[in-house]
Design an enzyme around this catalytic site. Sequence first.
Site, PDB file in Angstrom:
ATOM      1  N   ASP A   2       0.824  -1.217   0.000  1.00 21.04           N
ATOM      2  CA  ASP A   2       0.000   0.000   0.000  1.00 21.04           C
ATOM      3  C   ASP A   2       0.852   1.259   0.000  1.00 21.04           C
ATOM      4  O   ASP A   2       0.490   2.263  -0.604  1.00 21.04           O
ATOM      5  CB  ASP A   2      -0.922   0.011   1.233  1.00 21.04           C
TER       6      ASP A   2
ATOM      7  N   MET B  55     -11.226   8.510   0.930  1.00 21.08           N
ATOM      8  CA  MET B  55     -10.813   9.418   2.003  1.00 21.08           C
ATOM      9  C   MET B  55      -9.463  10.037   1.646  1.00 21.08           C
ATOM     10  O   MET B  55      -8.613   9.342   1.079  1.00 21.08           O
ATOM     11  CB  MET B  55     -10.655   8.593   3.276  1.00 21.08           C
TER      12      MET B  55
ATOM     13  N   LYS C  54      -8.392   3.223  11.847  1.00 24.64           N
ATOM     14  CA  LYS C  54      -8.742   2.955  10.443  1.00 24.64           C
ATOM     15  C   LYS C  54      -8.599   1.450  10.218  1.00 24.64           C
ATOM     16  O   LYS C  54      -7.489   0.927  10.091  1.00 24.64           O
ATOM     17  CB  LYS C  54      -7.838   3.744   9.501  1.00 24.64           C
TER      18      LYS C  54
HETATM   19  P1  NAD Z   1      -8.886   4.254   2.010  1.00 28.07           P
HETATM   20  O1  NAD Z   1      -8.991   2.791   2.254  1.00 28.07           O
HETATM   21  O2  NAD Z   1      -7.555   4.840   2.157  1.00 28.07           O
HETATM   22  O3  NAD Z   1      -9.902   5.053   2.940  1.00 28.07           O
HETATM   23  C1  NAD Z   1     -11.314   4.998   2.850  1.00 28.07           C
HETATM   24  C2  NAD Z   1     -11.881   3.775   3.493  1.00 28.07           C
HETATM   25  O4  NAD Z   1     -11.449   3.646   4.837  1.00 28.07           O
HETATM   26  C3  NAD Z   1     -13.379   3.799   3.638  1.00 28.07           C
HETATM   27  O5  NAD Z   1     -14.007   3.446   2.453  1.00 28.07           O
HETATM   28  C4  NAD Z   1     -13.601   2.775   4.724  1.00 28.07           C
HETATM   29  O6  NAD Z   1     -13.845   1.532   4.133  1.00 28.07           O
HETATM   30  C5  NAD Z   1     -12.282   2.697   5.448  1.00 28.07           C
HETATM   31  N1  NAD Z   1     -12.340   2.892   6.909  1.00 28.07           N
HETATM   32  C6  NAD Z   1     -11.713   2.100   7.827  1.00 28.07           C
HETATM   33  N2  NAD Z   1     -11.930   2.516   9.068  1.00 28.07           N
HETATM   34  C7  NAD Z   1     -12.741   3.598   8.980  1.00 28.07           C
HETATM   35  C8  NAD Z   1     -13.329   4.454   9.957  1.00 28.07           C
HETATM   36  N3  NAD Z   1     -13.112   4.319  11.259  1.00 28.07           N
HETATM   37  N4  NAD Z   1     -14.100   5.461   9.504  1.00 28.07           N
HETATM   38  C9  NAD Z   1     -14.322   5.643   8.177  1.00 28.07           C
HETATM   39  N5  NAD Z   1     -13.795   4.854   7.201  1.00 28.07           N
HETATM   40  C10 NAD Z   1     -13.003   3.841   7.602  1.00 28.07           C
HETATM   41  O7  NAD Z   1      -9.402   4.647   0.619  1.00 28.07           O
HETATM   42  P2  NAD Z   1      -9.726   3.740  -0.589  1.00 28.07           P
HETATM   43  O8  NAD Z   1     -10.050   4.638  -1.700  1.00 28.07           O
HETATM   44  O9  NAD Z   1     -10.700   2.717  -0.202  1.00 28.07           O
HETATM   45  O10 NAD Z   1      -8.406   2.972  -0.865  1.00 28.07           O
HETATM   46  C11 NAD Z   1      -7.230   3.614  -1.124  1.00 28.07           C
HETATM   47  C12 NAD Z   1      -6.172   2.846  -0.413  1.00 28.07           C
HETATM   48  O11 NAD Z   1      -6.192   1.477  -0.808  1.00 28.07           O
HETATM   49  C13 NAD Z   1      -4.820   3.359  -0.786  1.00 28.07           C
HETATM   50  O12 NAD Z   1      -4.432   4.419   0.034  1.00 28.07           O
HETATM   51  C14 NAD Z   1      -3.962   2.135  -0.676  1.00 28.07           C
HETATM   52  O13 NAD Z   1      -3.464   2.067   0.655  1.00 28.07           O
HETATM   53  C15 NAD Z   1      -4.892   1.006  -0.959  1.00 28.07           C
HETATM   54  N6  NAD Z   1      -4.677   0.536  -2.331  1.00 28.07           N
HETATM   55  C16 NAD Z   1      -3.631  -0.276  -2.524  1.00 28.07           C
HETATM   56  C17 NAD Z   1      -3.349  -0.750  -3.797  1.00 28.07           C
HETATM   57  C18 NAD Z   1      -2.189  -1.690  -3.990  1.00 28.07           C
HETATM   58  O14 NAD Z   1      -1.929  -2.088  -5.119  1.00 28.07           O
HETATM   59  N7  NAD Z   1      -1.485  -2.071  -2.945  1.00 28.07           N
HETATM   60  C19 NAD Z   1      -4.145  -0.366  -4.887  1.00 28.07           C
HETATM   61  C20 NAD Z   1      -5.211   0.480  -4.647  1.00 28.07           C
HETATM   62  C21 NAD Z   1      -5.471   0.938  -3.372  1.00 28.07           C
END
Ligand code: NAD
Length: 332
Positions: free
Chosen positions: A39, A89, A120
Amino acid sequence: QDVSAMTHSDAATAIQPLVDQLNQWRREYYDQDAPTVDDHEYDMAYQRLLAIEAKYPDLVLPDSPSQAVGGSVDTDFVKVPHPIPMLSMGDVFSLEELEEWAERLEGGVEEQVDYNVELKIDGLSLSLVYENGKLVQGSTRGDGNVGEDVTANVMTIKDIPHELKQPLNIEVRGECYMPKKAFAKLNAAREAQGLATFANPRNAAAGSLRQLDPKVTKARELATFIYTLIDPERFNIETQHDAIAFMQDLGFVTNPSSITTGDLKQMDSYIATQTADRDALAYGIDGIVVKVNSLPLQQELGNTVKVPRWEIAYKFPPEQAETVVRDIDWTI
Ligand code: NAD
């Protein structure tokens, strides 16, 4: 090349390959539940894209990940519209950036701002709909506007109430995750069977919830923390703190670790403690979420196309083990 030194033409050349790379990683992560990079590497490449787009907004491409939430919607599932979108987020990667975010936000509002600071949870978001207190639908975030109907699977998750303590019509949202123990057990079993293992509990949870056979989901021992109440004004609830207490009273599992504070130093020390203690938790967390506590103020601040303006994720630095491996000078 450093983004601040990029000319418009440098940026125009660099941006499409960067968007293509990120979109490939997103397909692997969201649609195939099989990431090929960690990530932190994804986050750093995405921050680079945001920096280029901020410098040259005319270069924002229609397929840029900055313009879209999550993955695609698997056609094997019935589609569920989200009239209130399920968003992504914004991220910060240091306490300095977090304080800058809070100061900017507070500079734009009259009132004293308190924050609800939460763990989170490293899983995938889930929406649950109840009619007359009975669970009628569970769906994934999907692309934010349309998710996948996973009701039959959700029914097998032990900590999700099938009936609430009050006969309400209500939607709540939260995180579906796989506890660390269940993840270790699942991967050990898959290895013994010669099957591919899951990269991490988040991907295992996503792969387990999006199953066509609910028996498979049931065997995976998923769990939830619920943190969002939709239309809180219907219940005269005015803060995130009270929304969580209300949902807990209805029978949902909420995370016990959150705090409410208006003091940024207290927030920093909470973050330091949670960062240090995270390995002892029974589930994975990938950061801390800071939310404006007042729900009317959240409404007022609103959202961008992709993220709410009233919350931010503080992302942990990559795990020590990974840093060590990356820092080794293999030429020695
Ligand atoms: P995110 O996961 O960074 O943040 C949003 C999500 O956080 C919300 O949809 C919710 O599901 C979650 N969440 C967990 N606890 C929470 C809380 N207490 N309150 C509110 N929400 C909470 O954003 P995203 O768009 O879902 O994903 C992006 C992230 O996914 C990236 O920053 C990366 O870390 C990961 N990602 C990794 C790859 C990879 O190839 N490794 C590819 C794409 C995305």
